[in-house]
Design an enzyme around this catalytic site. Structure first.
Site, short mmCIF file in Angstrom:
data_model
loop_
_atom_site.label_atom_id
_atom_site.label_comp_id
_atom_site.label_asym_id
_atom_site.label_seq_id
_atom_site.Cartn_x
_atom_site.Cartn_y
_atom_site.Cartn_z
N TRP A 1 0.88 -1.18 0.00
CA TRP A 1 0.00 0.00 0.00
C TRP A 1 0.91 1.23 0.00
O TRP A 1 1.59 1.49 0.97
CB TRP A 1 -0.90 -0.04 1.24
CG TRP A 1 -1.69 1.21 1.54
CD1 TRP A 1 -1.75 2.36 0.84
CD2 TRP A 1 -2.53 1.39 2.69
NE1 TRP A 1 -2.58 3.26 1.45
CE2 TRP A 1 -3.07 2.69 2.59
CE3 TRP A 1 -2.87 0.60 3.79
CZ2 TRP A 1 -3.93 3.22 3.56
CZ3 TRP A 1 -3.73 1.11 4.75
CH2 TRP A 1 -4.26 2.41 4.61
N GLU A 2 0.92 1.94 -1.15
CA GLU A 2 1.80 3.11 -1.26
C GLU A 2 0.97 4.38 -1.36
O GLU A 2 0.50 4.72 -2.43
CB GLU A 2 2.69 2.96 -2.49
CG GLU A 2 3.60 1.75 -2.39
CD GLU A 2 4.61 1.65 -3.55
OE1 GLU A 2 4.89 2.66 -4.20
OE2 GLU A 2 5.09 0.55 -3.79
N PHE A 3 0.80 5.05 -0.30
CA PHE A 3 1.20 4.80 1.07
C PHE A 3 0.06 5.29 1.96
O PHE A 3 -0.68 6.19 1.54
CB PHE A 3 2.46 5.62 1.45
CG PHE A 3 3.70 5.17 0.73
CD1 PHE A 3 4.40 4.05 1.14
CD2 PHE A 3 4.17 5.87 -0.37
CE1 PHE A 3 5.56 3.64 0.49
CE2 PHE A 3 5.32 5.47 -1.04
CZ PHE A 3 6.02 4.35 -0.60
#
Ligand SMILES: *[C@@H]1O[C@H](CO)[C@@H](O)[C@H](O)[C@H]1NC(C)=O
Ligand SMILES: *[C@@H]1O[C@H](CO)[C@@H](O)[C@H](O)[C@H]1NC(C)=O
Ligand SMILES: *[C@@H]1O[C@H](CO)[C@@H](O)[C@H](O)[C@H]1NC(C)=O
Ligand SMILES: *[C@@H]1O[C@H](CO)[C@@H](O)[C@H](O)[C@H]1NC(C)=O
Length: 369
Positions: free
Chosen positions: A141-143
């Site tokens: 998961w960015e971010f």
């Protein structure tokens, strides 16, 4: 009796510690395998001798249902990947990575914000991992964008690990691994919204984190050339050594930290071909399309075709090359070895590459051997 117990206890302690040091010698040597067509490498052609863990990258989460999206084509790829790795070397563990740099971070934030949606997501991930024969799950998961989202991430990790343990117990199978790809530093100190990863939740609920120690510089700043994955930076905290030490300072055990190594470079167009060091004035991106990115294979080809001058930079422990107006910052075998040595001095869990298909004849992948 009491003293025997103490002796036995001491023995167990000694055994634990010695097995722990063996474990750290058997370091994690991981790599992400992009499933996308533009850098597709048949999974059977991965030389598994250089790796302990291979990540399928990426599978998407549906932003409406919060379940993983497995199209018929994706399911073929997922099966091919795990079957191929198992065939080549059954000791290598496979993980499926969810998300990636191009994924919808708002959707992750929404999913993580409530218990029912977290539960739907978690169940879906376990089902996909088991259906396709993976040994583990990875979240990229960015971010998380603010402290609230970091708090949601902590809840997600806690509940995810709980569900994984429960599933292992009820299915009587080895527990799935749970890892996450994270920012190079535990603190987003460059951002207007400072925030930190939930290091306690990570410590107690994940197996390890993959710190993305690259992309410090790139097409978003074309004013000067830069070492995009510098181990050291005398002028700023944007460096791998800073990130690794900050993660360790946040309370993460050394063995739970895995350092990212790039198998690609960022390119610039020099303002003056005669001024070509790190930090030289630039006027745009160099070869590699709009993003100015070349895989290591492409860097090697570019270098041969253009008779480029290759320079190893001791200060940053990185490599760059230039030819005419073109400039590329990357890591070759020498700078990669320098970084692996650093990882050994910090006693961290190991390293991972982005991405396995970008190497040239396994030249870089084999450096950890
Ligand atoms: C699925 O794979 C087939 C055969 O490789 C291809 O023709 C088709 O375009 C793919 N579908 C999607 C939606 O990518
Ligand atoms: C991203 O996720 C949000 C929240 O689920 C959704 O509203 C939005 O449409 C998604 N964006 C894309 C491009 O899918
Ligand atoms: C780097 O971080 C340290 C603390 O972690 C801080 O004291 C120092 O000012 C920072 N240096 C720069 C150049 O930002
Ligand atoms: C390549 O560059 C070197 C100097 O960097 C030069 O001596 C050599 O003649 C060049 N070779 C070709 C084929 O251009």
């Amino acid at each position: 009796m009491g003293s025997w117990r103490r002796v036995a206890f001491a023995l167990i302690l000694v055994l634990c510690f010695s097995s722990k040091s063996l474990l750290s010698m058997a370091a994690i040597k991981a790599a992400y395998w992009p499933s996308s067509t533009d850098s597709y490498q048949p999974p059977l052609s991965i030389d598994t001798t250089y790796f302990t863990h291979l990540y399928y990258a990426f599978i998407e989460m549906d932003p409406l249902t919060f379940k993983l999206r497995v199209s018929p084509n994706e399911s073929v790829l997922l099966s091919e990947f795990t079957a191929a790795i198992k065939l080549r070397d059954p000791r290598v563990k496979t993980l499926v990575s969810i998300g990636g740099g191009g994924s919808n971070s708002t959707a992750f934030a929404l999913m993580a914000s409530s218990k029912p949606s977290r539960q739907i997501f978690i169940e879906s991930t376990i089902e996909v991992a088991r259906t396709f024969g993976f040994h583990g799950l990875d979240l990229d998961w960015e971010f998380p964008a603010n402290p609230d989202e970091m708090a949601s991430l902590a809840k997600l990790f806690i509940e995810w690990r709980g569900a994984i343990e429960t599933e292992a117990y009820s299915s009587r199978r080895p527990r799935l691994l749970l890892t996450a790809a994270v920012y190079f530093s535990p603190h987003f100190f460059l951002s207007d919204t400072p925030r930190s990863y939930p290091s306690k939740a990570i410590k107690y609920h994940l197996d390890w984190v993959n710190a993305m120690c690259f992309d410090y510089r790139g097409a978003w700043d074309t004013s000067e050339t830069g070492a995009h994955a510098a181990l050291y930076d005398p002028k700023s905290n944007v460096s791998t050594s800073y990130g690794i030490d900050a993660w360790l300072g946040s309370g993460l055990p050394q063995s739970m930290l895995v350092m990212g190594l790039p198998l690609y470079g960022h390119t610039w167009k020099l303002k003056d071909p005669n001024v070509h060091g790190i930090g030289a004035p630039a006027v745009g991106v160099g070869p590699g399309g709009d993003t100015g990115v070349l895989t290591y294979t492409q860097v090697v080809q570019f270098s041969c075709t253009n008779n480029a001058t290759v320079v190893y930079d001791r200060t940053t422990v990185s490599t760059y090359l230039y030819a005419g107006h073109s400039w590329v910052g990357y890591d070759d075998a020498r700078s990669t070895i320098g970084k692996i040595r650093f990882a050994i001095t910090r006693h961290i869990g190991g390293y991972f590459f982005w991405a396995v298909s970008y190497d040239q004849d396994w030249d870089i992948s084999r450096q950890g051997a």
